[in-house]
Motif scaffolding. Structure first.
Motif, PDB file in Angstrom:
ATOM      1  N   ASP A  79       0.849  -1.191   0.000  1.00 48.27           N
ATOM      2  CA  ASP A  79       0.000   0.000   0.000  1.00 48.27           C
ATOM      3  C   ASP A  79       0.889   1.247   0.000  1.00 48.27           C
ATOM      4  N   PRO A  80       1.200   1.801  -1.182  1.00 49.42           N
ATOM      5  CA  PRO A  80       2.097   2.960  -1.258  1.00 49.42           C
ATOM      6  C   PRO A  80       1.544   4.203  -0.563  1.00 49.42           C
ATOM      7  N   GLU A  81       0.242   4.242  -0.333  1.00 49.32           N
ATOM      8  CA  GLU A  81      -0.363   5.383   0.358  1.00 49.32           C
ATOM      9  C   GLU A  81      -0.168   5.304   1.876  1.00 49.32           C
ATOM     10  N   MET A  82       0.196   4.133   2.350  1.00 49.16           N
ATOM     11  CA  MET A  82       0.381   3.914   3.781  1.00 49.16           C
ATOM     12  C   MET A  82       1.605   4.690   4.258  1.00 49.16           C
ATOM     13  N   LYS A  83       1.428   5.486   5.286  1.00 47.98           N
ATOM     14  CA  LYS A  83       2.527   6.293   5.815  1.00 47.98           C
ATOM     15  C   LYS A  83       3.388   5.457   6.754  1.00 47.98           C
ATOM     16  N   GLY A  84       4.666   5.811   6.825  1.00 51.35           N
ATOM     17  CA  GLY A  84       5.564   5.170   7.769  1.00 51.35           C
ATOM     18  C   GLY A  84       5.415   5.805   9.144  1.00 51.35           C
ATOM     19  N   THR A  85       6.035   5.200  10.124  1.00 52.29           N
ATOM     20  CA  THR A  85       5.934   5.691  11.497  1.00 52.29           C
ATOM     21  C   THR A  85       6.464   7.110  11.622  1.00 52.29           C
ATOM     22  N   PHE A  86       7.562   7.418  10.939  1.00 53.56           N
ATOM     23  CA  PHE A  86       8.131   8.765  11.003  1.00 53.56           C
ATOM     24  C   PHE A  86       7.138   9.793  10.475  1.00 53.56           C
ATOM     25  N   ASP A  87       6.521   9.514   9.339  1.00 55.86           N
ATOM     26  CA  ASP A  87       5.543  10.438   8.763  1.00 55.86           C
ATOM     27  C   ASP A  87       4.348  10.611   9.681  1.00 55.86           C
ATOM     28  N   LEU A  88       3.906   9.513  10.265  1.00 53.66           N
ATOM     29  CA  LEU A  88       2.773   9.560  11.181  1.00 53.66           C
ATOM     30  C   LEU A  88       3.105  10.408  12.408  1.00 53.66           C
ATOM     31  N   LEU A  89       4.262  10.150  13.023  1.00 55.84           N
ATOM     32  CA  LEU A  89       4.667  10.927  14.199  1.00 55.84           C
ATOM     33  C   LEU A  89       4.845  12.398  13.863  1.00 55.84           C
ATOM     34  N   SER A  90       5.448  12.684  12.718  1.00 51.88           N
ATOM     35  CA  SER A  90       5.649  14.079  12.309  1.00 51.88           C
ATOM     36  C   SER A  90       4.317  14.804  12.147  1.00 51.88           C
ATOM     37  N   GLY A  91       3.363  14.155  11.514  1.00 50.52           N
ATOM     38  CA  GLY A  91       2.049  14.765  11.325  1.00 50.52           C
ATOM     39  C   GLY A  91       1.324  15.004  12.628  1.00 50.52           C
ATOM     40  N   ILE A  92       1.413  14.051  13.546  1.00 51.70           N
ATOM     41  CA  ILE A  92       0.740  14.191  14.835  1.00 51.70           C
ATOM     42  C   ILE A  92       1.393  15.285  15.667  1.00 51.70           C
ATOM     43  N   ILE A  93       2.715  15.343  15.659  1.00 52.23           N
ATOM     44  CA  ILE A  93       3.423  16.393  16.401  1.00 52.23           C
ATOM     45  C   ILE A  93       3.068  17.768  15.841  1.00 52.23           C
ATOM     46  N   GLU A  94       3.008  17.878  14.533  1.00 51.91           N
ATOM     47  CA  GLU A  94       2.638  19.151  13.904  1.00 51.91           C
ATOM     48  C   GLU A  94       1.217  19.559  14.303  1.00 51.91           C
ATOM     49  N   ARG A  95       0.302  18.608  14.288  1.00 51.02           N
ATOM     50  CA  ARG A  95      -1.091  18.913  14.655  1.00 51.02           C
ATOM     51  C   ARG A  95      -1.184  19.322  16.118  1.00 51.02           C
ATOM     52  N   GLU A  96      -0.483  18.611  16.984  1.00 48.25           N
ATOM     53  CA  GLU A  96      -0.510  18.940  18.402  1.00 48.25           C
ATOM     54  C   GLU A  96       0.073  20.333  18.645  1.00 48.25           C
ATOM     55  N   ALA A  97       1.168  20.660  17.970  1.00 42.14           N
ATOM     56  CA  ALA A  97       1.766  21.988  18.114  1.00 42.14           C
ATOM     57  C   ALA A  97       0.810  23.081  17.651  1.00 42.14           C
ATOM     58  N   THR A  98       0.087  22.824  16.576  1.00 43.44           N
ATOM     59  CA  THR A  98      -0.889  23.791  16.076  1.00 43.44           C
ATOM     60  C   THR A  98      -2.007  23.997  17.082  1.00 43.44           C
ATOM     61  N   ILE A  99      -2.511  22.923  17.653  1.00 43.40           N
ATOM     62  CA  ILE A  99      -3.591  23.028  18.638  1.00 43.40           C
ATOM     63  C   ILE A  99      -3.124  23.795  19.868  1.00 43.40           C
ATOM     64  N   ILE A 100      -1.923  23.504  20.355  1.00 39.46           N
ATOM     65  CA  ILE A 100      -1.379  24.213  21.516  1.00 39.46           C
ATOM     66  C   ILE A 100      -1.225  25.691  21.194  1.00 39.46           C
ATOM     67  N   SER A 101      -0.760  26.005  20.004  1.00 37.96           N
ATOM     68  CA  SER A 101      -0.608  27.400  19.587  1.00 37.96           C
ATOM     69  C   SER A 101      -1.954  28.125  19.559  1.00 37.96           C
ATOM     70  N   ILE A 102      -2.965  27.469  19.030  1.00 32.27           N
ATOM     71  CA  ILE A 102      -4.295  28.073  18.974  1.00 32.27           C
ATOM     72  C   ILE A 102      -4.832  28.299  20.381  1.00 32.27           C
ATOM     73  N   LEU A 103      -4.679  27.302  21.252  1.00 33.22           N
ATOM     74  CA  LEU A 103      -5.151  27.457  22.623  1.00 33.22           C
ATOM     75  C   LEU A 103      -4.412  28.585  23.334  1.00 33.22           C
ATOM     76  N   ASN A 104      -3.119  28.680  23.097  1.00 30.48           N
ATOM     77  CA  ASN A 104      -2.330  29.754  23.696  1.00 30.48           C
ATOM     78  C   ASN A 104      -2.830  31.121  23.234  1.00 30.48           C
ATOM     79  N   THR A 105      -3.118  31.237  21.954  1.00 29.26           N
ATOM     80  CA  THR A 105      -3.624  32.496  21.393  1.00 29.26           C
ATOM     81  C   THR A 105      -4.982  32.848  22.017  1.00 29.26           C
ATOM     82  N   LEU A 106      -5.830  31.860  22.203  1.00 32.71           N
ATOM     83  CA  LEU A 106      -7.159  32.105  22.771  1.00 32.71           C
ATOM     84  C   LEU A 106      -7.091  32.497  24.234  1.00 32.71           C
ATOM     85  N   LEU A 107      -6.086  32.017  24.938  1.00 27.72           N
ATOM     86  CA  LEU A 107      -5.988  32.281  26.372  1.00 27.72           C
ATOM     87  C   LEU A 107      -5.254  33.576  26.716  1.00 27.72           C
ATOM     88  N   ILE A 108      -4.656  34.213  25.706  1.00 22.12           N
ATOM     89  CA  ILE A 108      -3.924  35.462  25.967  1.00 22.12           C
ATOM     90  C   ILE A 108      -4.878  36.618  26.076  1.00 22.12           C
TER      91      ILE A 108
END
Length: 98
Positions: free
Chosen positions: A69-98
Motif C-alpha cells: 500500500d504505497p499510500e500507507m505512511k511510515g511511522t516517522f511520517d505519522l509521528l511528524s504529522g501528529i506532532i505538527e497537529r498537536e503543536a498547532t492546537i497548543i498554539s491556537i489554545l495559547n492564542t485564545l488564552l492570551i
C-alpha cells in the motif's frame, strides 16, 4: 492524541476521560468535565512513557513503508504529522488564552 500515538506504538494506556472524547467528539453540553489539573497529570505521565517509546525506535521502525500500500505512511511520517497537529492546537489554545 498522545495516548493514541502511544497505543499505536504498543503502549496500552487510556486517558481517564477517554469516553468523553472518543471518536473526536466536540463540546458536549450538560457534561461534567475533569479538572485541568487531572489533564496536566495525565499529560505528564503519557509524555514520559511516549518519549521513552519514541527513543527506542530505530531507523527500520521509523522508515519502513508498506510495499503493498504505497499510500500507507511510515511511522516517522505519522509521528511528524501528529506532532505538527498537536503543536498547532497548543498554539491556537495559547492564542485564545492570551
Amino acid at each position: 492524541m498522545r495516548f493514541e500515538v502511544a497505543n499505536l506504538l504498543g503502549v496500552y494506556e487510556v486517558q481517564n476521560p477517554d469516553t468523553i472524547f472518543r471518536f473526536n467528539k466536540g463540546v458536549q453540553f450538560n457534561m461534567v468535565y475533569p479538572s485541568l489539573e487531572s489533564f496536566n497529570l495525565e499529560w505528564k505521565k503519557i509524555s514520559t512513557i511516549l518519549r521513552a517509546e519514541i527513543l527506542e525506535l530505530d531507523n527500520e521502525d521509523l522508515f519502513t513503508y508498506s510495499e503493498d500500500d504505497p499510500e500507507m505512511k511510515g511511522t516517522f511520517d505519522l509521528l511528524s504529522g501528529i506532532i505538527e497537529r498537536e503543536a498547532t492546537i497548543i498554539s491556537i489554545l495559547n492564542t485564545l488564552l492570551i
